[in-house]
Design an enzyme around this catalytic site. Sequence first.
Site, PDB file in Angstrom:
ATOM      1  CD  GLU A  18       8.576   0.906 -14.711  1.00  0.00           C
ATOM      2  OE1 GLU A  18       8.461  -0.045 -13.982  1.00  0.00           O
ATOM      3  OE2 GLU A  18       8.644   2.067 -14.702  1.00  0.00           O
ATOM      4  CG  ASP A  43       4.883  -1.091 -15.096  1.00  0.00           C
ATOM      5  OD1 ASP A  43       3.183  -1.283 -15.027  1.00  0.00           O
ATOM      6  OD2 ASP A  43       4.702  -0.080 -14.373  1.00  0.00           O
ATOM      7  CB  CYS A  53      12.580  -3.258  -7.193  1.00  0.00           C
ATOM      8  SG  CYS A  53      12.351  -1.956  -8.429  1.00  0.00           S
ATOM      9  CG  HIS A  71     -10.283   0.015   4.204  1.00  0.00           C
ATOM     10  ND1 HIS A  71     -10.786   1.358   4.319  1.00  0.00           N
ATOM     11  CD2 HIS A  71      -9.199   1.086   3.996  1.00  0.00           C
ATOM     12  CE1 HIS A  71     -10.905   2.492   3.702  1.00  0.00           C
ATOM     13  NE2 HIS A  71      -9.755   2.565   2.812  1.00  0.00           N
TER      14      HIS A  71
END
Length: 586
Positions: free
Chosen positions: A439, A463, A510, A194
């Site tokens: 990817e 990836d 991306c 967090h």
Amino acid sequence: METVVCTGIGVSDGVRMAKARVYHQPAVRQAAAETIAPEQADTEQARLRVAAEKAGQVVEQLLQKSQSVLQEEQIGILKGQKSMLTDPAFVPEMQRRIQKQNLSAEAAVRAVTEQFAELFRKMPDPYMQERAADVQDAGSRLLRILSGEDCTALSEIQEESILLAQDLSASDTVQLDRRYVLAFAMEQGGATSHTSIFARSMGIPAVVGISGLLQQAHDGDWVIVDGAAGKCILRPDEKMIAEYRKKMQEEAQRRELLTTYAGKPAALANGRRMIAAANIGSDTDAAFALQQGAEASGLLRTEQLFLSRGTAPTEEEQFTIYRRAAEAFSKVSPGSVVIRTLDIGGDKAVPYLSIPKEQNPFLGYRAIRLCLEQKELFLTQLRAILRASAFGKVQVMFPMISGVGELLAAKAMLQEAKAQLHDRGEAYDQQISVGVMIEIPSAALTAPALAKEVDFFSIGTNDLVQYTLAVDRGNEKVASLYDYFHPAVLQLIHLTLQAAQTRRIPVGMCGNMAGDPLAVPLLAGMGLQELSMAAGSIPQVKYVLSCVTAQECHALAEAALRCDSPQEVRKKLRDFAHTHRIQLPQ
Ligand code: PEP
Ligand code: MG
């Protein structure tokens, strides 16, 4: 007292120096009794009901505040807690234990919180494991309310400080005033904890995972946090202070220079236009992305909407979010939003999809493979995306495509979704652009066939690198082998671009490589048209583009494609940056 240099994991870049504020999380008062007499069960159940209602109200209030001042991740954390507090099993299970096992309200909260947290911890996906923190946070909020405690200590920090703590819960972080808390150093946590998510989303430098930190630090000590280096220096000496003052000055100058680029169009020095786009996880990321100068969104990772919840989001829920994202980006040019269909399963496990545990989740039942089998889930999402296309420039993209067969099957599903909407009389963009992520190496190698079937490609280097080099993208042990400048990766990108050029379809990127300032001239030179990245990187990428011409980038790309090793590529890129006086981050 002596200087201590602590090292940990740098999770958010930047250097800050200020006095320490050491925060110890309040110990939750133990219940007076673990068990109660059976006749007290009604009273205990009523106490728990009131506490749960109060907890729900507090989270709701924090969420209201968050909508205006916090980022999507932070809101997500609070929503995670909210979903626990309203989960049909969580609080009701506590009520049941009070009734059946004669537990006090506090004991029931503790027992059920631990049971649920353990369930999450045992999940194979690190993201889901971290969600155990949501459960504990919801549980400790209930306990604090039951003990009548006010949980707002951190909001009292009213002077510039560096916060040192064991870890922060989501409810801790939402109390912080960003004007005063300049950096974090934590004993616990990892890249997806967090505190790390929060620090990155708020642009606060942070180092986590520093063991023994609190034993050595004292309230009021001078502290330096160097996020990029993963260092926290307690009681720095004069020499260190001078050195870091200089570093902070340089960083501030750089930041100032870069902010001027946010509002400029992404273009090379000779005027050739590029598109600087943002990767987003939900519609709520759009405002920050636009503020950073995003001209489009090259990737909306829809899986975030499916994680941390008990059931899949409905068509209506998805439609609302996709539509809002499309509308937000329609304020800019070109303003397109690429919505990627669900990339879930494998490492990103979702309990309600009941995916069996796999030996090799990255090579397993995930993304398009799962969607082509779970047809209702897929059709629901496709309908939601199509409906949003009536409200902005929405494009649809399929992830993890390994060859043309899967692409044709996915396109057939898109047709089916269109037909369903047609029957319902719903509006959508009939010419919606369809793209695939490149990817997987097999997709790059069969790009000529894929290019015949789509309107655009988007290269997912995150990836692509792991599958090309056989290096797990999440394994620290092999992190040094994970390198997008590897010649094999560059060749696959090159093949993809060649195939696209033949069919005259645009190519974006991306993966994280797109936001790396060192890589940007190379990518522009190879022929990429759109770079989509974390929104915070956009000003920097626009700055780099403005320093170089298309011709220079092209020559660089040709030279880089002839290199034999990632080191050689990197050297070429560094020399190029130096020659063109591009200021890179230190
Ligand atoms: C990628 O693989 O490069 C990508 C952008 O997708 P993700 O990081 O979501 O797998
Ligand atoms: Mg990917």
